[in-house]
Enzyme design. Structure first.
Site, mmCIF file in Angstrom:
data_model
loop_
_atom_site.group_PDB
_atom_site.id
_atom_site.type_symbol
_atom_site.label_atom_id
_atom_site.label_comp_id
_atom_site.label_asym_id
_atom_site.label_seq_id
_atom_site.Cartn_x
_atom_site.Cartn_y
_atom_site.Cartn_z
ATOM 1 C CE LYS A 190 -3.331 -2.487 2.879
ATOM 2 N NZ LYS A 190 -4.136 -2.511 4.085
ATOM 3 C CG ASP A 226 -9.074 -6.587 8.014
ATOM 4 O OD1 ASP A 226 -8.740 -7.797 8.050
ATOM 5 O OD2 ASP A 226 -9.075 -5.938 6.960
#
Length: 507
Positions: A190, A226
């Site tokens: 990312k 997550d």
């Protein structure tokens, strides 16, 4: 019998699949029979019968066992990572917790207060902090100093500086978790490339940065994936929630596995949440029989060819591109837009996944299709708009059915693990595809019911898995004495023994 006929019979034969057949009929109206037959023939490889989905489920079940094995894990496509989360919430959790959510160019710090009496989160304050480009690409020490400084500023604003609060840390980069409070960064993604962090324990780096400041301290730290956060945030509201699933830009699932089956972690008693990393299913060719030409093209042009095959067939990052490739092929076959392509249709990424949801809207879908086709500079007529709608429905339906097959595999595994005749459980769900697509959640639930009839599954949409869920993981960790340690991976003759054992069980 063709896949198409089998699919139609599955739908007609199951009362629960009423919605799917209604949707399909809606999309077929107004398409001339000759065109429809040719389009349906082209779309046939995307239509998966219940029989085929059962086959997919059996393959995933086998791969899950390989991922859990101490000697087979290293070459398993479905990694089945231990999370060191040993229980779901039981309603007695209470107190104040901090959460830190780092997964992109911004990160969040949160203060969460949980009340046992009211059985709910009664306070949640948060602050978003930016991470400048120079910090994203600079030394790791600089990044963690920046995080520690932002956390200090937040504690000041909340008047919490005097307290030593436990912290849940959602760190959304590829890591190998060794303990609940020890996680080694495998590689940056990312756009991050901070030196001196890969191969290091990120909890240790955070604690060292806080110690360098010296103006506050934190208590115990729990690392949170997550997907696990999604399960845990729902688990506080519904204590039968033992599965977490995300189907958004990417896809993943976690569930509570029996400790005796988690061969890479010491201990036989109780349960542990396993992060399946099911996106990697098919990386060894296990899905080659349902991997279409469009899927192969999407994989080939992605940033990680050959990796996360299952995810590329079902998640939001790729669905729009699959539809674009199908539309392009149908146009070249002169079944759409009188054979005339536009520059937009030939450009990767131009058909966005959100277009699929808009085109499949029950009331305004056809109007939305017309607007989107115009935006893509295509010369369309009403038949074209209806064919495009049929294509979108076929691709999203395949996604929901594959997701259902994977979820049914987990539910049936839990049921078998516990020797139950009937399992009643809840799945905590998050992700834009599940939340925003008009038909996805309905079809997913219908097909799970057909594939796992002994499992009564309720679905609960998560509220802030990376914030509230991270705090909940920390609260549960605080409640339990966690002693599990990850055993080192080994590759030896025992591997053959483990493979033989799993093959015997699968027969």
């Amino acid at each position: 019998m063709s896949n198409t006929e089998t699919h139609e019979n599955d739908v007609k034969g199951a009362k629960k699949c009423k919605l799917s057949s209604e949707t399909a009929t809606l999309h077929l109206d107004g398409i001339p029979p000759d065109t429809l037959n040719k389009v349906q023939k082209y779309l046939e490889p995307f239509r998966l019968s219940l029989e085929k989905l059962q086959e997919v489920s059996v393959r995933l079940r086998k791969d899950m066992k390989r991922g859990l094995g101490k000697h087979t894990h290293h070459k398993a496509p479905v990694k089945m990572l231990p999370t060191f989360v040993r229980a779901t919430p039981d309603g007695t959790e209470q107190g104040d917790f901090l959460a830190l959510d780092l997964g992109g160019t911004n990160f969040r710090v949160l203060h969460v207060r949980i009340s046992e009496e009211e059985k709910k989160v009664i306070k949640m304050d948060s602050q978003i902090c930016a991470i400048p480009q120079e910090i994203m690409l600079g030394p790791g020490v600089q990044l963690f100093d920046h995080i520690a400084a932002c956390l200090s500023e937040f504690l000041d604003s909340q008047n919490l500086k005097g307290q030593t609060l436990p912290l849940g840390f959602t760190f959304s980069f590829p890591c190998e978790q060794k303990e609940i409070d020890k996680s080694i960064l495998i590689r940056w993604t990312k756009g991050f490339n901070c030196s001196g962090v890969e191969g290091e324990d990120v909890v240790k780096l955070l604690k060292e940065a806080i110690q360098r400041r010296g103006d506050y301290d934190i208590g115990s730290v729990a690392m949170v994936n997550d997907t696990v956060g999604t399960m845990m945030s729902c688990g506080y509201r519904d204590q039968s929630c033992e599965i977490g699933m995300i189907i958004g830009t990417g896809t993943n699932a976690c569930y509570m596995e029996e400790m005796k089956n988690v061969k890479r972690v010491e201990g036989e008693d109780g349960r542990m949440c396993i992060n399946t990393e099911w996106g990697g299913f098919g990386d060894d060719g296990a899905l080659s029989d349902i991997h279409t030409q469009a899927d192969k093209e999407v994989d080939k042009t992605s940033i990680n060819p050959g990796v996360h095959i299952f995810e590329k067939m079902i998640s939001g990052m790729y669905l729009g591109e699959i539809v674009r490739l199908v539309l392009l092929d149908l146009t070249k076959e002169k079944l759409l837009f009188k054979g005339e392509v536009s520059e937009a249709l030939t450009t990767p990424g131009k058909f966005e996944t959100k277009f699929i949801s808009e085109i499949e809207e029950p009331d305004n879908g056809l109007e939305n299709a017309k607007k989107i086709l115009t935006k893509l500079d295509l010369k369309w007529d009403l038949v074209d708009a209806r064919v495009v709608r049929l294509v979108c429905d076929t691709i999203s339906s395949r996604s929901a059915r594959l997701c259902a097959a994977a979820l049914a595999t987990i539910a049936k595994r839990i049921c078998d693990n516990r020797g139950l005749e009937h399992l009643k459980t809840t799945v905590g769900v998050d992700g834009t595809v599940y939340r925003k697509h008009p038909n996805f959640s309905d079809e997913l639930q219908e097909v799970v019911h057909l594939l796992a009839p002994k499992c009564e599954i309720k679905f609960l949409v998560s509220e802030d898995g990376s914030g509230k869920g991270a705090a909940m993981v920390t609260a549960v960790a605080q409640r339990l004495a966690l002693t599990s340690r990850l055993l080192e991976d080994t590759s030896s003759d025992d591997e053959e023994e483990e493979e033989e054992e799993e093959n015997g069980e699968d027969k």
